[in-house]
Design a protein around this motif. Structure first.
Motif, PDB file in Angstrom:
ATOM      1  N   ARG A 318       0.858  -1.187   0.000  1.00  0.00           N
ATOM      2  CA  ARG A 318       0.000   0.000   0.000  1.00  0.00           C
ATOM      3  C   ARG A 318       0.895   1.240   0.000  1.00  0.00           C
ATOM      4  O   ARG A 318       2.079   1.140   0.308  1.00  0.00           O
ATOM      5  CB  ARG A 318      -0.935   0.021   1.200  1.00  0.00           C
ATOM      6  N   PRO A 319       0.356   2.399  -0.362  1.00  0.00           N
ATOM      7  CA  PRO A 319       1.189   3.607  -0.430  1.00  0.00           C
ATOM      8  C   PRO A 319       1.796   3.940   0.931  1.00  0.00           C
ATOM      9  O   PRO A 319       1.269   3.532   1.979  1.00  0.00           O
ATOM     10  CB  PRO A 319       0.200   4.696  -0.864  1.00  0.00           C
ATOM     11  N   PRO A 320       2.912   4.689   0.939  1.00  0.00           N
ATOM     12  CA  PRO A 320       3.527   5.071   2.222  1.00  0.00           C
ATOM     13  C   PRO A 320       2.581   5.860   3.114  1.00  0.00           C
ATOM     14  O   PRO A 320       2.673   5.802   4.331  1.00  0.00           O
ATOM     15  CB  PRO A 320       4.722   5.927   1.788  1.00  0.00           C
ATOM     16  N   VAL A 321       1.667   6.625   2.501  1.00  0.00           N
ATOM     17  CA  VAL A 321       0.645   7.358   3.255  1.00  0.00           C
ATOM     18  C   VAL A 321      -0.689   7.106   2.572  1.00  0.00           C
ATOM     19  O   VAL A 321      -0.840   7.372   1.382  1.00  0.00           O
ATOM     20  CB  VAL A 321       0.929   8.879   3.300  1.00  0.00           C
ATOM     21  N   GLY A 322      -1.637   6.570   3.311  1.00  0.00           N
ATOM     22  CA  GLY A 322      -2.950   6.282   2.728  1.00  0.00           C
ATOM     23  C   GLY A 322      -3.961   5.948   3.799  1.00  0.00           C
ATOM     24  O   GLY A 322      -3.603   5.529   4.907  1.00  0.00           O
ATOM     25  N   SER A 323      -5.244   6.166   3.473  1.00  0.00           N
ATOM     26  CA  SER A 323      -6.307   5.900   4.450  1.00  0.00           C
ATOM     27  C   SER A 323      -6.658   4.422   4.505  1.00  0.00           C
ATOM     28  O   SER A 323      -7.171   3.934   5.508  1.00  0.00           O
ATOM     29  CB  SER A 323      -7.553   6.717   4.101  1.00  0.00           C
ATOM     30  N   ASP A 324      -6.426   3.687   3.415  1.00  0.00           N
ATOM     31  CA  ASP A 324      -6.721   2.257   3.415  1.00  0.00           C
ATOM     32  C   ASP A 324      -5.611   1.502   4.128  1.00  0.00           C
ATOM     33  O   ASP A 324      -4.452   1.922   4.134  1.00  0.00           O
ATOM     34  CB  ASP A 324      -6.848   1.728   1.983  1.00  0.00           C
ATOM     35  N   GLY A 325      -5.954   0.390   4.708  1.00  0.00           N
ATOM     36  CA  GLY A 325      -4.942  -0.402   5.398  1.00  0.00           C
ATOM     37  C   GLY A 325      -5.499  -1.730   5.863  1.00  0.00           C
ATOM     38  O   GLY A 325      -6.704  -1.958   5.852  1.00  0.00           O
ATOM     39  N   SER A 326      -4.603  -2.582   6.266  1.00  0.00           N
ATOM     40  CA  SER A 326      -4.976  -3.898   6.773  1.00  0.00           C
ATOM     41  C   SER A 326      -4.792  -3.895   8.286  1.00  0.00           C
ATOM     42  O   SER A 326      -3.746  -3.525   8.798  1.00  0.00           O
ATOM     43  CB  SER A 326      -4.084  -4.974   6.135  1.00  0.00           C
ATOM     44  N   SER A 327      -5.842  -4.286   8.990  1.00  0.00           N
ATOM     45  CA  SER A 327      -5.784  -4.342  10.444  1.00  0.00           C
ATOM     46  C   SER A 327      -5.606  -5.793  10.875  1.00  0.00           C
ATOM     47  O   SER A 327      -6.392  -6.663  10.495  1.00  0.00           O
ATOM     48  CB  SER A 327      -7.077  -3.757  11.044  1.00  0.00           C
ATOM     49  N   TRP A 328      -4.572  -6.055  11.638  1.00  0.00           N
ATOM     50  CA  TRP A 328      -4.277  -7.409  12.103  1.00  0.00           C
ATOM     51  C   TRP A 328      -4.604  -7.532  13.582  1.00  0.00           C
ATOM     52  O   TRP A 328      -4.437  -6.599  14.360  1.00  0.00           O
ATOM     53  CB  TRP A 328      -2.788  -7.716  11.915  1.00  0.00           C
ATOM     54  N   GLY A 329      -5.037  -8.717  13.942  1.00  0.00           N
ATOM     55  CA  GLY A 329      -5.192  -9.056  15.341  1.00  0.00           C
ATOM     56  C   GLY A 329      -4.363 -10.298  15.637  1.00  0.00           C
ATOM     57  O   GLY A 329      -4.500 -11.312  14.952  1.00  0.00           O
ATOM     58  N   SER A 330      -3.476 -10.228  16.601  1.00  0.00           N
ATOM     59  CA  SER A 330      -2.597 -11.358  16.930  1.00  0.00           C
ATOM     60  C   SER A 330      -2.487 -11.503  18.441  1.00  0.00           C
ATOM     61  O   SER A 330      -2.758 -10.564  19.199  1.00  0.00           O
ATOM     62  CB  SER A 330      -1.202 -11.158  16.328  1.00  0.00           C
ATOM     63  N   SER A 331      -2.061 -12.688  18.842  1.00  0.00           N
ATOM     64  CA  SER A 331      -1.911 -12.965  20.269  1.00  0.00           C
ATOM     65  C   SER A 331      -0.473 -12.656  20.691  1.00  0.00           C
ATOM     66  O   SER A 331       0.481 -13.127  20.069  1.00  0.00           O
ATOM     67  CB  SER A 331      -2.244 -14.432  20.557  1.00  0.00           C
ATOM     68  N   TYR A 332      -0.360 -11.864  21.752  1.00  0.00           N
ATOM     69  CA  TYR A 332       0.959 -11.529  22.270  1.00  0.00           C
ATOM     70  C   TYR A 332       0.956 -11.756  23.779  1.00  0.00           C
ATOM     71  O   TYR A 332       0.261 -11.068  24.532  1.00  0.00           O
ATOM     72  CB  TYR A 332       1.307 -10.074  21.953  1.00  0.00           C
ATOM     73  N   ARG A 333       1.730 -12.731  24.209  1.00  0.00           N
ATOM     74  CA  ARG A 333       1.862 -13.069  25.622  1.00  0.00           C
ATOM     75  C   ARG A 333       0.496 -13.267  26.298  1.00  0.00           C
ATOM     76  O   ARG A 333       0.204 -12.717  27.354  1.00  0.00           O
ATOM     77  CB  ARG A 333       2.678 -12.005  26.351  1.00  0.00           C
ATOM     78  N   ARG A 335      -2.495 -12.297  25.365  1.00  0.00           N
ATOM     79  CA  ARG A 335      -3.550 -11.301  25.160  1.00  0.00           C
ATOM     80  C   ARG A 335      -3.560 -10.884  23.694  1.00  0.00           C
ATOM     81  O   ARG A 335      -2.553 -10.984  22.987  1.00  0.00           O
ATOM     82  CB  ARG A 335      -3.333 -10.088  26.058  1.00  0.00           C
ATOM     83  N   GLN A 336      -4.754 -10.427  23.266  1.00  0.00           N
ATOM     84  CA  GLN A 336      -4.928 -10.056  21.868  1.00  0.00           C
ATOM     85  C   GLN A 336      -4.548  -8.598  21.667  1.00  0.00           C
ATOM     86  O   GLN A 336      -4.965  -7.713  22.427  1.00  0.00           O
ATOM     87  CB  GLN A 336      -6.394 -10.260  21.459  1.00  0.00           C
ATOM     88  N   ILE A 337      -3.743  -8.332  20.643  1.00  0.00           N
ATOM     89  CA  ILE A 337      -3.421  -6.952  20.285  1.00  0.00           C
ATOM     90  C   ILE A 337      -3.827  -6.712  18.835  1.00  0.00           C
ATOM     91  O   ILE A 337      -3.941  -7.653  18.040  1.00  0.00           O
ATOM     92  CB  ILE A 337      -1.920  -6.639  20.478  1.00  0.00           C
ATOM     93  N   GLN A 338      -4.075  -5.464  18.517  1.00  0.00           N
ATOM     94  CA  GLN A 338      -4.511  -5.104  17.172  1.00  0.00           C
ATOM     95  C   GLN A 338      -3.647  -3.971  16.658  1.00  0.00           C
ATOM     96  O   GLN A 338      -3.317  -3.041  17.393  1.00  0.00           O
ATOM     97  CB  GLN A 338      -5.987  -4.700  17.195  1.00  0.00           C
ATOM     98  N   PHE A 339      -3.293  -4.035  15.359  1.00  0.00           N
ATOM     99  CA  PHE A 339      -2.407  -3.025  14.796  1.00  0.00           C
ATOM    100  C   PHE A 339      -2.590  -2.970  13.292  1.00  0.00           C
ATOM    101  O   PHE A 339      -3.137  -3.898  12.665  1.00  0.00           O
ATOM    102  CB  PHE A 339      -0.942  -3.340  15.136  1.00  0.00           C
ATOM    103  N   ASN A 340      -2.146  -1.873  12.700  1.00  0.00           N
ATOM    104  CA  ASN A 340      -2.126  -1.739  11.244  1.00  0.00           C
ATOM    105  C   ASN A 340      -0.923  -2.493  10.698  1.00  0.00           C
ATOM    106  O   ASN A 340       0.167  -2.435  11.283  1.00  0.00           O
ATOM    107  CB  ASN A 340      -2.033  -0.264  10.847  1.00  0.00           C
TER     108      ASN A 340
END
Length: 614
Positions: A318-333, A335-340
């Motif tokens: 995706r472009p270096p700056v853009g409104s679209d994105g992929s949101s991931w949810g993963s387990s860390y220690r 607990r669930q965390i969410q990030f772009n």
């Protein structure tokens, strides 16, 4: 995609131009992601029996999600929203679709209505100013037996006819505007023949405005006794002066507010485009690449780097700056965390000049590992207490190899959010719907930008003859993220110019009215030694006082409007007092020039002629 061929089973009718949904290929999601709970990138359509059940359905969905994923924080599920389809365009939750701003739409509609209102005010002012010239004819018709209602109806029909003729003249002007480059300031189709219902509504509004604007002049011009030959009695009365002054003041108020808003939005737009987003963007080109090229992006990059004008190449999904994105949810220690999530080439960090504050940058070896390697930004590290060298559980065990300094990867409407740069592992690459490199970033020599751009286009066609060869500067690409703000600024400038023009017509009418009624006063003043500059100053002083009073009311109103608009940006320019002074200077300059030019004839007229005529 040659690895995962698809069968074309149908062709659907295109969505209309004003649809919030893009036209394109529709594919079955398949079963690959059904049990992949780390994906948060899909929008769902739910058909309900009634809109009244929306909140009940929302709560049921949240309850189901909590049961399915007890490890996820409860507040994450509270973000679940149900939006009716006809409200989709104004919904901020659906970033991947065409979106609009309800406040902006209603604001522009209000401005358009206000401009029509000040045009109606001008019509009323001019009609009242012309009453002394028409009163003889009107009173003569009264004496000859024509009823007053009929005379009033004639005046109203005249006003309605004027409005209808103006509307018909506006149609070819709109047709020209829609076919000109100026049409780019609005995303809608402006061709009249393709907007017949809107055209009919506008025509009805024009007729209504004409009728309303004609009511007061019709009543006023027929309100005098038939035997009376009016010669300025009402025009010089305090009541008449207050009405005219109030109408002109309203026009100035609207004009000043629009000018301040237009200057402020233009200043914010320049601020957004010049803001340091945290990475290098000098001499960098952006080229979208097709799926066929993305499957061979290493070869494509090597071919580009064979040109001496190209210093380096990197890729991203995706472009270096853009409104679209992929949101991931993963387990860390546990607990669930969410990030772009942004998938990049191993050299992306060095290419963009990002600063690794902890751990290391990506290496070519990371791309060959079975699990994805991640580098988070500082915001994600602070929010989720991430530790370099630890792992996330998602598509395998994904190591955190570093922390990069924060940079703005979304438009400046939003602040910096948790984000991870990802170098995709082989396990991730097996997915038929895996993110692919869809953008090539090319760093060029300053002296050979044009040659490099042409070479990139030729190379794109060489790798995929059917691909669209489009190349832009990264600065230009980032600037396009603020196209709505640019368009809004241009629209307000256009509205401001139009409102000023209409207001000046009103000033012209007021000065014409004043000079007609005060010719004898001007002549007497000149007989007693008044100079032409003194007469001009007399007319200008009254208008300057009106402008200053209107400015004192309009300035805080405009500040409030702009302040509320700026609340939609995480980063905003500082609204200095210079904006208000500039708006005031513009209005004062135009007003003084208009009043001076219009009153000059009365100021230079022979006093004897004026007294004799009166």
């Amino acid at each position: 995609d040659s690895r995962h061929p698809r069968e074309v089973i149908a062709v659907y009718e295109d969505f209309p131009d004003n649809s919030s949904v893009h036209n394109g290929a529709i594919t079955d999601i398949g079963e690959h992601f059904l049990n992949r709970t780390s994906n948060w990138m899909y929008n769902y359509l739910v058909k309900l029996d009634s809109p009244d059940h929306m909140e009940e359905t929302r709560q049921a969905i949240i309850a189901g999600l909590k049961t399915l994923r007890p490890d996820v924080k409860a507040e994450v599920f509270e973000k679940v929203r149900l939006v009716q389809l006809h409200e989709l365009y104004f919904s901020p939750e659906f970033q991947s679709m065409f979106r609009g701003n309800r406040a902006t739409v209603y604001s522009l509609l209000t401005i358009a209505i206000l401009i029509v209102v000040i045009a109606m005010i001008n019509f009323i002012n001019f009609s009242v100013a012309l009453v002394p010239l028409r009163i003889r004819n009107i009173n003569t018709q009264k004496v000859l037996g024509r009823p007053t209602p009929a005379l009033r109806c004639d005046t109203v029909l005249e006003a309605a006819g004027t409005a209808l003729i103006s509307f018909l003249l506006a149609i070819p002007l709109i047709q020209w505007f829609a076919a000109s480059p100026l049409a780019g300031i609005t995303p809608i189709n402006l061709f009249p023949v393709q907007n017949l219902p809107l055209l009919a509504l506008t025509g009805t509004m024009a007729l209504s405005a004409g009728v309303i604007a004609g009511l007061y002049p019709a009543w006023y011009s027929t309100s005098f006794p038939p035997a009376l030959v009016l010669k300025g009695a009402f025009g010089l009365s305090p009541k008449g002066r207050r009405i005219r002054t109030g109408l002109i003041a309203f026009q100035y108020f609207i004009s000043i507010v629009l000018i301040i808003a237009a200057i402020s939005i233009q200043a914010q737009n320049r601020f957004l485009k010049s803001y340091d987003v945290g990475f290098s963007r000098d001499n960098i080109l952006v080229a979208p690449i097709s799926a066929a090229i993305a499957g061979r992006y290493h070869s494509f990059g090597d071919r580009l780097k064979s040109n001496p004008a190209i210093r380096d190449v990197t890729f991203t999904d995706r472009p270096p700056v853009g409104s679209d994105g992929s949101s991931w949810g993963s387990s860390y220690r546990g607990r669930q965390i969410q990030f772009n999530a942004v998938t990049v080439s191993p050299n992306f960090i060095d290419f963009m000049g990002l600063h690794v504050v902890e751990g290391r940058a990506f290496t070519e070896a990371d791309e060959r590992k079975s699990a994805c390697s991640l580098i988070f930004n500082q915001t994600a590290q602070r929010q989720d207490s991430l530790i370099t060298g630890s792992e996330l559980l998602g598509i395998g065990a994904m190591p955190i190899v570093g922390i990069v300094q924060d940079y703005n990867f979304k438009p400046l409407h939003a602040g910096i959010e948790p984000m991870a740069l990802i170098v995709g592992g082989t396990e991730w690459g097996k997915s038929p719907n895996a993110s692919k490199m869809r953008y090539a970033l090319i760093k060029t020599s300053l002296a050979d930008v044009g040659q490099a751009s042409a070479f990139v286009k030729r190379t794109i066609r060489e790798f995929d003859p059917l691909a669209r060869a489009e190349v832009n500067f990264l600065d230009e690409f980032i600037g396009n993220q603020y196209q709505k703000e640019t368009n809004l600024s241009r629209q307000l400038i256009l509205f401001s110019l139009l409102s000023i023009l209409i207001a000046l017509i009103g000033v012209f009418g007021l000065v014409l009215f004043e000079t007609q009624y005060r010719r004898r006063e001007i002549a007497v003043r000149k007989v007693f030694g008044a100079t032409i500059p003194a007469v001009l100053a007399m007319f200008n002083k009254s208008m300057i006082r009106i402008v200053l009073v209107c400015f004192l009311i309009a300035a805080p109103t405009a500040w409030y409007i702009v302040h509320r608009w700026l609340e939609g940006f995480a980063y905003k320019f500082r609204m200095g007092f210079w904006i208000f002074l500039l708006a005031l200077a513009i209005v004062l300059l135009i007003t003084v020039l208009t009043v001076t030019l219009q009153s000059y004839k009365a100021a230079t007229e022979n006093p004897a002629q004026s007294i004799k005529t009166d």
